[in-house]
Every structure is written in C-alpha cells, then in structure tokens.
Design a protein around this motif. Sequence first.
Motif, PDB file in Angstrom:
ATOM      1  N   ALA A  18       3.877  15.484   0.294  1.00 17.09           N
ATOM      2  CA  ALA A  18       3.534  15.465  -1.345  1.00 17.09           C
ATOM      3  C   ALA A  18       2.204  15.245  -1.702  1.00 17.09           C
ATOM      4  CB  ALA A  18       4.425  14.382  -1.820  1.00 17.09           C
ATOM      5  N   SER A  19       1.205  14.618  -0.709  1.00 17.01           N
ATOM      6  CA  SER A  19       0.015  14.327  -0.858  1.00 17.01           C
ATOM      7  C   SER A  19      -0.918  15.473  -0.318  1.00 17.01           C
ATOM      8  CB  SER A  19      -0.417  12.922  -0.049  1.00 17.01           C
ATOM      9  OG  SER A  19      -1.816  12.872  -0.483  1.00 17.01           O
ATOM     10  N   THR A  20      -2.094  15.718  -1.368  1.00 21.17           N
ATOM     11  CA  THR A  20      -2.974  16.685  -1.067  1.00 21.17           C
ATOM     12  C   THR A  20      -3.980  15.941  -0.032  1.00 21.17           C
ATOM     13  OG1 THR A  20      -4.487  15.928  -2.963  1.00 21.17           O
ATOM     14  CG2 THR A  20      -3.015  17.664  -3.235  1.00 21.17           C
ATOM     15  N   ARG A  21      -4.177  14.737   0.156  1.00 25.45           N
ATOM     16  CA  ARG A  21      -4.909  14.060   1.131  1.00 25.45           C
ATOM     17  C   ARG A  21      -4.201  13.382   2.282  1.00 25.45           C
ATOM     18  NH1 ARG A  21     -10.014  11.569  -2.072  1.00 25.45           N
ATOM     19  NH2 ARG A  21     -10.610  13.257  -3.165  1.00 25.45           N
ATOM     20  N   ALA A  22      -3.678  13.853   3.497  1.00 24.08           N
ATOM     21  CA  ALA A  22      -2.830  13.315   4.274  1.00 24.08           C
ATOM     22  C   ALA A  22      -3.320  13.491   5.681  1.00 24.08           C
ATOM     23  CB  ALA A  22      -1.521  14.273   3.952  1.00 24.08           C
ATOM     24  N   PRO A  23      -2.842  12.747   6.600  1.00 21.59           N
ATOM     25  CA  PRO A  23      -3.392  13.033   8.006  1.00 21.59           C
ATOM     26  C   PRO A  23      -2.341  14.063   8.857  1.00 21.59           C
ATOM     27  CG  PRO A  23      -2.101  11.024   8.116  1.00 21.59           C
ATOM     28  CD  PRO A  23      -2.300  11.569   6.569  1.00 21.59           C
ATOM     29  N   TRP A  54       0.777  -1.262   0.007  1.00 29.60           N
ATOM     30  CA  TRP A  54      -0.072  -0.108  -0.015  1.00 29.60           C
ATOM     31  C   TRP A  54       0.854   1.429  -0.002  1.00 29.60           C
ATOM     32  CZ3 TRP A  54       0.041   3.881   3.404  1.00 29.60           C
ATOM     33  CH2 TRP A  54      -1.100   4.986   3.213  1.00 29.60           C
ATOM     34  N   LEU A  55       1.855   1.113   0.835  1.00 32.51           N
ATOM     35  CA  LEU A  55       2.669   2.321   0.845  1.00 32.51           C
ATOM     36  C   LEU A  55       3.549   2.693  -0.500  1.00 32.51           C
ATOM     37  CD1 LEU A  55       4.076   4.384   2.724  1.00 32.51           C
ATOM     38  CD2 LEU A  55       5.875   3.067   3.422  1.00 32.51           C
ATOM     39  N   VAL A  56       4.008   1.570  -0.970  1.00 33.35           N
ATOM     40  CA  VAL A  56       4.518   1.694  -2.423  1.00 33.35           C
ATOM     41  C   VAL A  56       3.600   2.370  -3.310  1.00 33.35           C
ATOM     42  CG1 VAL A  56       5.670   0.728  -4.227  1.00 33.35           C
ATOM     43  CG2 VAL A  56       6.293   0.068  -1.822  1.00 33.35           C
ATOM     44  N   GLU A  57       2.552   1.830  -3.468  1.00 27.32           N
ATOM     45  CA  GLU A  57       1.309   2.121  -4.401  1.00 27.32           C
ATOM     46  C   GLU A  57       0.870   3.601  -4.045  1.00 27.32           C
ATOM     47  OE1 GLU A  57      -1.010   2.003  -7.799  1.00 27.32           O
ATOM     48  OE2 GLU A  57       0.732   0.726  -7.073  1.00 27.32           O
ATOM     49  N   ALA A  58       0.867   3.943  -2.790  1.00 29.62           N
ATOM     50  CA  ALA A  58       0.491   5.346  -2.708  1.00 29.62           C
ATOM     51  C   ALA A  58       1.493   6.269  -2.961  1.00 29.62           C
ATOM     52  CB  ALA A  58       0.089   5.481  -1.097  1.00 29.62           C
ATOM     53  N   ARG A  59       2.809   5.920  -2.808  1.00 25.67           N
ATOM     54  CA  ARG A  59       3.962   6.977  -3.511  1.00 25.67           C
ATOM     55  C   ARG A  59       3.853   7.144  -4.924  1.00 25.67           C
ATOM     56  NH1 ARG A  59       7.983   8.326   0.450  1.00 25.67           N
ATOM     57  NH2 ARG A  59       9.313   8.448  -1.459  1.00 25.67           N
ATOM     58  N   ARG A  60       3.790   5.868  -5.381  1.00 27.09           N
ATOM     59  CA  ARG A  60       3.628   6.009  -6.834  1.00 27.09           C
ATOM     60  C   ARG A  60       2.683   6.732  -7.477  1.00 27.09           C
ATOM     61  NH1 ARG A  60       1.336   4.429 -11.037  1.00 27.09           N
ATOM     62  NH2 ARG A  60      -0.468   3.548  -9.626  1.00 27.09           N
ATOM     63  N   ARG A  61       1.477   6.788  -6.787  1.00 20.26           N
ATOM     64  CA  ARG A  61       0.193   7.523  -7.096  1.00 20.26           C
ATOM     65  C   ARG A  61       0.187   8.884  -6.925  1.00 20.26           C
ATOM     66  NH1 ARG A  61      -2.991   4.856  -4.852  1.00 20.26           N
ATOM     67  NH2 ARG A  61      -3.352   6.066  -2.971  1.00 20.26           N
ATOM     68  N   VAL A  62       0.967   9.334  -5.993  1.00 22.34           N
ATOM     69  CA  VAL A  62       1.159  10.643  -5.574  1.00 22.34           C
ATOM     70  C   VAL A  62       2.128  11.437  -6.184  1.00 22.34           C
ATOM     71  CG1 VAL A  62       1.971  12.196  -3.707  1.00 22.34           C
ATOM     72  CG2 VAL A  62       0.364  10.379  -3.065  1.00 22.34           C
ATOM     73  N   MET A  92      -3.804   4.636   6.956  1.00 19.54           N
ATOM     74  CA  MET A  92      -4.121   4.148   5.540  1.00 19.54           C
ATOM     75  C   MET A  92      -5.362   4.891   4.891  1.00 19.54           C
ATOM     76  SD  MET A  92      -3.353   0.041   5.175  1.00 19.54           S
ATOM     77  CE  MET A  92      -1.696  -0.417   5.356  1.00 19.54           C
ATOM     78  N   ARG A  93      -6.103   4.977   6.080  1.00 18.85           N
ATOM     79  CA  ARG A  93      -7.722   5.512   5.644  1.00 18.85           C
ATOM     80  C   ARG A  93      -7.560   7.121   5.536  1.00 18.85           C
ATOM     81  NH1 ARG A  93     -12.341   2.140   8.794  1.00 18.85           N
ATOM     82  NH2 ARG A  93     -12.484   0.334   7.586  1.00 18.85           N
ATOM     83  N   SER A  94      -6.780   7.600   6.346  1.00 14.51           N
ATOM     84  CA  SER A  94      -6.525   9.080   6.389  1.00 14.51           C
ATOM     85  C   SER A  94      -6.002   9.634   5.059  1.00 14.51           C
ATOM     86  CB  SER A  94      -5.762   9.476   7.391  1.00 14.51           C
ATOM     87  OG  SER A  94      -4.441   8.923   7.495  1.00 14.51           O
ATOM     88  N   PHE A  95      -5.230   8.596   4.466  1.00 15.13           N
ATOM     89  CA  PHE A  95      -4.584   9.089   3.058  1.00 15.13           C
ATOM     90  C   PHE A  95      -5.560   9.149   1.939  1.00 15.13           C
ATOM     91  CE2 PHE A  95      -0.287   8.696   5.190  1.00 15.13           C
ATOM     92  CZ  PHE A  95       0.247   9.810   4.746  1.00 15.13           C
TER      93      PHE A  95
END
Length: 280
Positions: free
Chosen positions: A188-193, A143-151, A252-255
């Motif tokens: 780097a994310s617009t949706r972050a905790p 999940w972390l690797v995919e979230a960073r790739r998407r961001v 995870m959900r907060s991102f």
Amino acid sequence: MTSPRRTGQWRWVAHPPWRPPVPGTRPPTPRHRSGPAWGDRTPAYPATPRWGLPPVAIPHRLEQPEPCRRARVAAVAPGIVGAAGTWFAVAAVVHGLRYAVLAWYSDRLAPWWVEATTTALVWVAGVVAIAVGVAAAVAATAWLVEARRRVYSPVPDPRRRAGLWIGCLLPVINWFRIPVYLEELRLASTRAPARSELRRWWVAVAVNGAAVALALWRGTGEGSQAAADTVVLTALAAAAAVWAARETRTVMRSFDEPSPRFTHRLLPRGIVNTSPAREE
C-alpha cells in the motif's frame, strides 16, 4: 542627491544605475486655493477609490496541531530500537565475560570479588535487556500502527488497532502476523523496501527467538555445566538480538526513504542514479 541651488535646499533625483544623474526640470509651482476645497457639499464617490494602499489581508499563522502520544512514540521508535540493540551488545559482552570466568576457574575456586562482580553484571545486564527489549517492541508496534494509518489515510486501516497490537506483541504469534502486516504496508505504500529486506528481517527475528527459547530451556537444567551452557546461550541470544534490532531499524528507515523506482535526481548536467537498484 544633487548640490543645492540655494543655501539649505537639496533635491533628490532618481536615476538608473547605469548612468549618472542629469539635471532635471524644476517641479511646477503649486497653486493655492482659497476657501473650502469641495464647496458646500460633502465629497462622494460613485465607487470605492482605487488610490492608496491595496487592502491586503495579513494571514494569521496557523498553529500546527500537537502530535498525539502515539505519533511521538512512533517518531522516536528507530532511536529506541537502536538503543536497545546497543544494550543487547553490552549484554552479550557481559555474558561472554561471565562464561570466560567460569571456564577459567572450572577446576578451582574463583575469588569472591570476581564471582560477585560477574554475577552482578550478568543480573543487571539481563534485567535491563528485558526492559529495553519490551520498550523496543512497544515502540516498533506503535511505529507500525502509525505507518499503516498514514499510508491508508484518509480511509481507516482495514485492520483493527487492537488486533495489530496483539499480533505484534504476543510471542510466537508475532512471528507469523508481523510479516503479514509489513507486506500489506509494503504493497500500500509508495515508499517501501524490497521483499528481500523483509525476509532478512524475519530470519533475524526467528533466529533471535529460537536462541532465547534454547537459553530458557537450558536454564531449567541443574548443575554447573547447565549454568555455563545457559550463560553462553544467553550471550548468543543477545548477539542475535543485536542483529534483529539492526534489521528492524533498517526496515523502519526503508519505509521512510524514496521507492527504488524513483531514485533519480535531475541535475543541470544530466540524471544521476542516487541508489543502486533493488531486486523486487
């Protein structure tokens, strides 16, 4: 539709819905021609005729690309972590029951069926807990690797994928590397905790790791007291693992939720704040 003027004849009349039909004039009598309609020449058009149906292109349905295996694992990672937390709670209860049996029969011999049942439950709960813990760690890393790739898309992630996997799955080192990866993702994310949620997650993971290390150290001792201490420490480690799994799922959900800075919805009667403000 109006009544026929002659037998077997009906006439359709269009009228607005706000008034009834009114008698209309009869259409003119069609003229009949004799001979070819266009004479001896073939009809030709100086330009493409505009009459008839417009040439509308029917678009083909675009097939959605099938997500890769890593993306599928990342999508189900919160569910895997939640299932792992549930099993950790079961393991904590089983080890607590085992410690209660050891304390109750501390001065006398326990029945064989009680000893066999509690021992089997402890072994099964421990082995399955290790398996689901490894599965949850792998899913969370995916999940972390995919979230960073998407961001970071369309540019590649500044960190190598192999380095992310090693930094997340290697014990002890992941205590210090995962917070760095999450902080980079948060910036780097617009949706972050908020940072407080990441700190709470790190504390939960650190407490869980310390409890596991203490249980393993006490398990190297000899004697009945060391065995009993190992059981109770394992129960505490499982309870700490439940807390760590809960905090991991929350992060995870907060991102995937909107940023706290953009939590207003426009309604017909005003603006409603859908979530309380979080401290940065």
